[in-house]
Scaffold this motif. Structure first.
Motif, short mmCIF file in Angstrom:
data_model
loop_
_atom_site.label_atom_id
_atom_site.label_comp_id
_atom_site.label_asym_id
_atom_site.label_seq_id
_atom_site.Cartn_x
_atom_site.Cartn_y
_atom_site.Cartn_z
N ALA A 111 -41.32 -95.26 11.26
CA ALA A 111 -41.98 -95.26 9.96
C ALA A 111 -42.45 -93.85 9.60
CB ALA A 111 -43.16 -96.23 9.97
N SER A 112 -42.99 -93.15 10.59
CA SER A 112 -43.47 -91.79 10.35
C SER A 112 -42.32 -90.86 9.98
CB SER A 112 -44.20 -91.27 11.58
OG SER A 112 -44.61 -89.93 11.40
N GLU A 113 -41.22 -90.96 10.72
CA GLU A 113 -40.05 -90.12 10.43
C GLU A 113 -39.47 -90.42 9.06
OE1 GLU A 113 -37.36 -90.92 13.56
OE2 GLU A 113 -38.59 -89.98 15.14
N ASN A 120 -26.52 -106.84 2.22
CA ASN A 120 -27.27 -106.13 3.24
C ASN A 120 -26.68 -104.74 3.50
OD1 ASN A 120 -29.06 -108.21 3.69
ND2 ASN A 120 -27.83 -109.13 5.31
N PRO A 121 -27.52 -103.77 3.84
CA PRO A 121 -27.00 -102.44 4.19
C PRO A 121 -26.55 -102.38 5.65
CG PRO A 121 -29.38 -102.42 4.25
CD PRO A 121 -28.99 -103.81 3.80
N ALA A 122 -25.64 -101.49 5.92
CA ALA A 122 -25.24 -101.18 7.30
C ALA A 122 -25.91 -99.88 7.69
CB ALA A 122 -23.72 -101.05 7.41
N ASP A 123 -26.34 -99.80 8.95
CA ASP A 123 -27.04 -98.59 9.42
C ASP A 123 -26.01 -97.51 9.75
OD1 ASP A 123 -28.76 -96.74 10.39
OD2 ASP A 123 -29.61 -97.98 11.97
N VAL A 124 -25.53 -96.82 8.72
CA VAL A 124 -24.41 -95.90 8.90
C VAL A 124 -24.78 -94.67 9.73
CG1 VAL A 124 -23.34 -96.66 6.75
CG2 VAL A 124 -24.87 -94.69 6.72
N GLU A 125 -26.07 -94.30 9.75
CA GLU A 125 -26.46 -93.13 10.53
C GLU A 125 -26.19 -93.35 12.02
OE1 GLU A 125 -30.41 -91.83 9.85
OE2 GLU A 125 -30.14 -91.55 7.69
N SER A 148 -34.00 -100.97 7.38
CA SER A 148 -32.98 -100.05 6.85
C SER A 148 -33.19 -99.80 5.36
CB SER A 148 -31.59 -100.64 7.10
OG SER A 148 -30.59 -99.83 6.53
N LEU A 149 -33.42 -100.87 4.59
CA LEU A 149 -33.61 -100.72 3.15
C LEU A 149 -34.87 -99.92 2.85
CD1 LEU A 149 -32.90 -101.43 0.22
CD2 LEU A 149 -34.08 -103.61 0.54
N SER A 150 -35.95 -100.20 3.58
CA SER A 150 -37.21 -99.49 3.34
C SER A 150 -37.06 -97.99 3.60
CB SER A 150 -38.30 -100.07 4.25
OG SER A 150 -38.51 -101.44 3.97
N ARG A 151 -36.38 -97.67 4.68
CA ARG A 151 -36.21 -96.26 5.03
C ARG A 151 -35.42 -95.52 3.95
NH1 ARG A 151 -33.26 -93.88 10.49
NH2 ARG A 151 -33.95 -91.72 10.25
N GLN A 152 -34.36 -96.15 3.45
CA GLN A 152 -33.54 -95.49 2.44
C GLN A 152 -34.30 -95.36 1.12
OE1 GLN A 152 -30.24 -94.36 3.25
NE2 GLN A 152 -30.78 -93.15 1.46
N GLN A 153 -35.09 -96.38 0.76
CA GLN A 153 -35.87 -96.29 -0.47
C GLN A 153 -36.92 -95.19 -0.37
OE1 GLN A 153 -37.26 -100.35 -0.80
NE2 GLN A 153 -35.61 -100.91 -2.20
N SER A 154 -37.48 -95.02 0.82
CA SER A 154 -38.44 -93.93 1.02
C SER A 154 -37.76 -92.58 0.84
CB SER A 154 -39.07 -94.04 2.41
OG SER A 154 -39.97 -92.98 2.65
N GLN A 155 -36.53 -92.45 1.34
CA GLN A 155 -35.81 -91.20 1.21
C GLN A 155 -35.43 -90.90 -0.24
OE1 GLN A 155 -32.53 -91.49 3.98
NE2 GLN A 155 -33.85 -91.28 5.79
N LEU A 156 -35.39 -91.96 -1.07
CA LEU A 156 -35.14 -91.76 -2.50
C LEU A 156 -36.39 -91.32 -3.25
CD1 LEU A 156 -32.78 -94.77 -3.37
CD2 LEU A 156 -32.17 -92.35 -3.28
#
Length: 679
Positions: free
Chosen positions: A52-54, A174-179, A24-32
């Protein structure tokens, strides 16, 4: 920023809170907009490749065996050198080897242990973990640039494992997967009462046996458990299932939208773990507004109590069942917990907020890392002698602890008067390295009083020493360095209530909010907080507390010329005297160690500036065998890591040997033994 995360499973849907957090953290950091890589040891599943690709992340599989791991990971690091590496979890051999390679290559890394250093965790396989911890895990942690915690309460365990760690320790939840959770929300507790649990069915850690006994006492409530069996307690779980109450059902793991719908329809979420940091499922339920009941044994329970986020229950099944039944019948409390938890989760657990907080923290770490590299060279890339370190810091810490224990047994101070000057910094519940919790501060003062200590401020103590020599009774002097706002808002009320005088040594550049001084101090301490204003310093003086000087910019006075040192000291004195509309007589040297942070020339500057006494840092009492010098009165730090026992040992004199060494060791030897003192 090029970021590597290490510790994720090769499947984003594995029932593993640590792995889910990393994904979750990795995905959000990538979106930043950051370049994010997840390092895994086994072939990633198709779901991992797709996610990972998405998300714009890169998956790096290290295919090497443990024997060839170092060479393989070094090759990967050289091909795409990250700016920072974030390791998750503890007691993983490959992470230990990775830490060694990162230190050799000069790449900073941080570690999130995810509550893996809790005493109960260390007791599982205690012999193996003790040996491995000494040889491998402590060096890995000591080489880290920072440690992050999933709850503030976790810090006590980390500091117990690493008593000499002096770099930042920060709470980053920790983050929550809000999506996956939006737009679902808690539907209320009406109808059939239903409690839910998600996670591994590790009977010992997760308290599955406790949960079953609670359910047995609440036959009117349905209990649904979703997860996977844990190999370590599979046999135990099988025996429990042989005698299950009829209201308990075990289910396969549940994910995504189905999980969000299921949680939103629950009456309560229950987490009966015997020990745990911060289960991701609790964060998710809080975001949905689902009222949560957590065992008092969780680190998370501290936050629940502090902010009234939900029910905290004992692990005794009978008592727990009674409290849960009462809570389920109290609709007002359930609604209140739902709102409070939801508000708290939106502020602290939203992935975007967590990712931005980490982004800011990474930049702090990188700035400090670059500063350290500059200080370790003379500007031409050549190492300064002071950068050498013959003995690792964790070994020196253990040596100090062992010697202090022996000294405590050989040196009996009972019956002999002790004069001690204690150096505090910040008093608050933030969990920061430089802070002490207010209740602990109060307990320390009360303990000193119970042992017959008379309290004096620093200036009065210095005057008594100069006129009459060491006191014939026990004397304690409470001092604070730097000038944190909580010296007024948190410490002063406790001191006033107990009738304890104190001295606040204030850095005048922080007091007037001088930008470069504040920025430099934030980078130096990694503790961005609020400092006393001019008006607040005046208020402290009106309350009867002594105000002392601590330089203008908190400079290392041993490393600047006499003219600059005189400017630092005199400007500080002028600004503080203007703030209190009176004179000040006491000065504390920034950092405070003889030869490293102040010299004989510095003492002359302080004396010439009109100060009557100076406070140094040396871990010994004032009335040690050598003669007293009122411009070098020794103090010892009171640290967040101090337990009641270690605090008592400091006061009683177990560390006096260390203070003597700190004062008498030649500078060249100090620079080799303790390079971390070279500010």
């Amino acid at each position: 920023m090029n970021i590597w995360h290490v510790g994720a499973a090769s499947s984003p849907y594995r029932v593993d809170g640590v792995s889910r957090t990393v994904w979750s953290l990795s995905r959000q950091q990538s979106q930043l907009g950051h370049q994010v890589s997840l390092v895994v040891d086994t072939p990633p599943e198709p779901s991992a490749v797709n996610l990972a690709s998405e998300g714009g992340m890169r998956l790096i599989q290290v295919k090497a065996s443990n024997l060839s791991y170092r060479s393989e990971i070094r090759k990967l690091l050289e091909e795409d050198k990250p700016e920072i590496v974030h390791m998750h979890s503890v007691f993983i051999v490959r992470q230990s080897m990775l830490g060694e390679v990162l230190n050799e290559m000069g790449i900073p890394y941080i570690i999130t242990p995810h509550a893996g250093l809790a005493p109960q965790v260390l007791q599982r396989g205690v012999i193996k973990k003790s040996i491995y911890g000494w040889l491998r895990e402590r060096p890995r942690f000591m080489g880290a640039s920072a440690i992050t915690l999933v709850t503030p309460a976790e810090e006590a365990a980390v500091r117990s494992f690493l008593p000499e760690f002096r770099k930042p320790i920060r709470w980053m939840p920790n983050p929550a997967d809000v999506e996956q959770l939006d737009p679902h929300r808690w539907q209320g507790s009406g109808g059939q009462k239903r409690l839910v649990f998600l996670g591994r069915f590790d009977v010992l850690v997760k308290g599955i046996d406790i949960l079953i006994e609670i359910a047995r006492r609440l036959p009117e409530v349905k209990f649904d458990l979703y997860g996977t069996e844990d190999p370590k307690t599979r046999d135990w779980l099988a025996k429990l299932k042989e005698n299950l109450p009829g209201n308990v059902m075990f289910h396969d793991p549940i994910f995504g939208v189905d999980k969000a719908k299921m949680l939103a329809g629950a009456s309560f979420y229950i987490q009966p773990s015997r020990w745990e940091g911060f289960p991701v499922s609790v964060a998710e339920c809080m975001y949905l507004g689902v009222p949560c009941a957590v065992a008092e044994t969780l680190d998370l329970a501290q936050l629940f109590r502090q902010h009234d986020l939900g029910l905290v229950f004992p692990i005794d099944p009978a008592c727990a069942a009674q409290r849960i039944r009462a809570a389920l019948a109290d609709e007002n409390s359930l609604q209140q917990w739902s709102r409070a938890a939801r508000d708290f989760a939106e502020k602290h657990f939203h992935p975007l907020m967590v990712a931005k907080n980490y982004e800011s923290f990474y930049r702090e770490i990188l700035t400090a890392h670059e500063d350290k590299k500059r200080k370790a060279t003379n500007g031409n890339g050549h190492a300064i002698n002071g950068g050498l370190q013959f003995v690792p810091v964790h070994l020196r810490a253990q040596l100090k602890k062992n010697v202090s224990t022996v000294c405590g047994r050989l040196i009996h101070t009972n019956g002999h008067p002790r004069t001690v000057v204690l150096c505090y910094h910040s008093i608050n519940r933030s969990g920061a390295d430089l802070s002490i919790d207010p209740p602990i501060f109060r307990e320390q003062l009360l303990w000193l009083r119970s042992k017959g200590f008379e309290f004096m401020n620093f200036g009065d103590l210095a005057h008594r020493l100069m006129q009459y020599g060491p006191p014939g009774n026990n004397v304690a002097c409470i001092t604070f360095d730097d000038g944190y706002e909580d010296n007024l808002t948190q410490a002063a009320p406790i001191l006033s209530e107990l009738g304890v005088p104190a001295t606040m040594f204030v850095t005048s550049g922080l007091m007037i909010g001088q930008g470069p001084v504040v920025d430099h101090f934030h980078h130096l301490t990694h503790y961005p907080t609020t400092y006393l204003s001019k008006a607040q310093v005046g208020e402290l003086a009106r309350l009867g507390f002594e105000i002392g000087g601590h330089s203008h910019t908190h400079a290392n006075l041993a490393r600047i010329g006499r003219a600059q040192a005189l400017e630092e000291v005199c400007r500080c004195k002028d600004l503080l005297e203007d703030a209190i509309n009176g004179s000040i007589r006491s000065f504390a040297y920034p950092f405070g160690k003889r030869g490293i942070h102040y010299t004989a020339d510095t003492v002359d500057v302080v004396r010439a500036s009109g100060f009557a006494a100076g406070a140094a840092v040396a871990f010994r009492a004032v009335n040690a065998r050598n003669s007293i010098h009122v411009y070098e009165i020794p103090r010892f730090f009171v640290a967040r890591s101090d337990t009641p026992t270690t605090f008592e040992q400091k006061v009683r004199g177990h560390s006096d040997w260390l203070g003597a060494i700190q004062e008498t060791t030649p500078l060249w030897l100090k620079s080799i033994i303790s390079p971390e003192d070279q500010y």
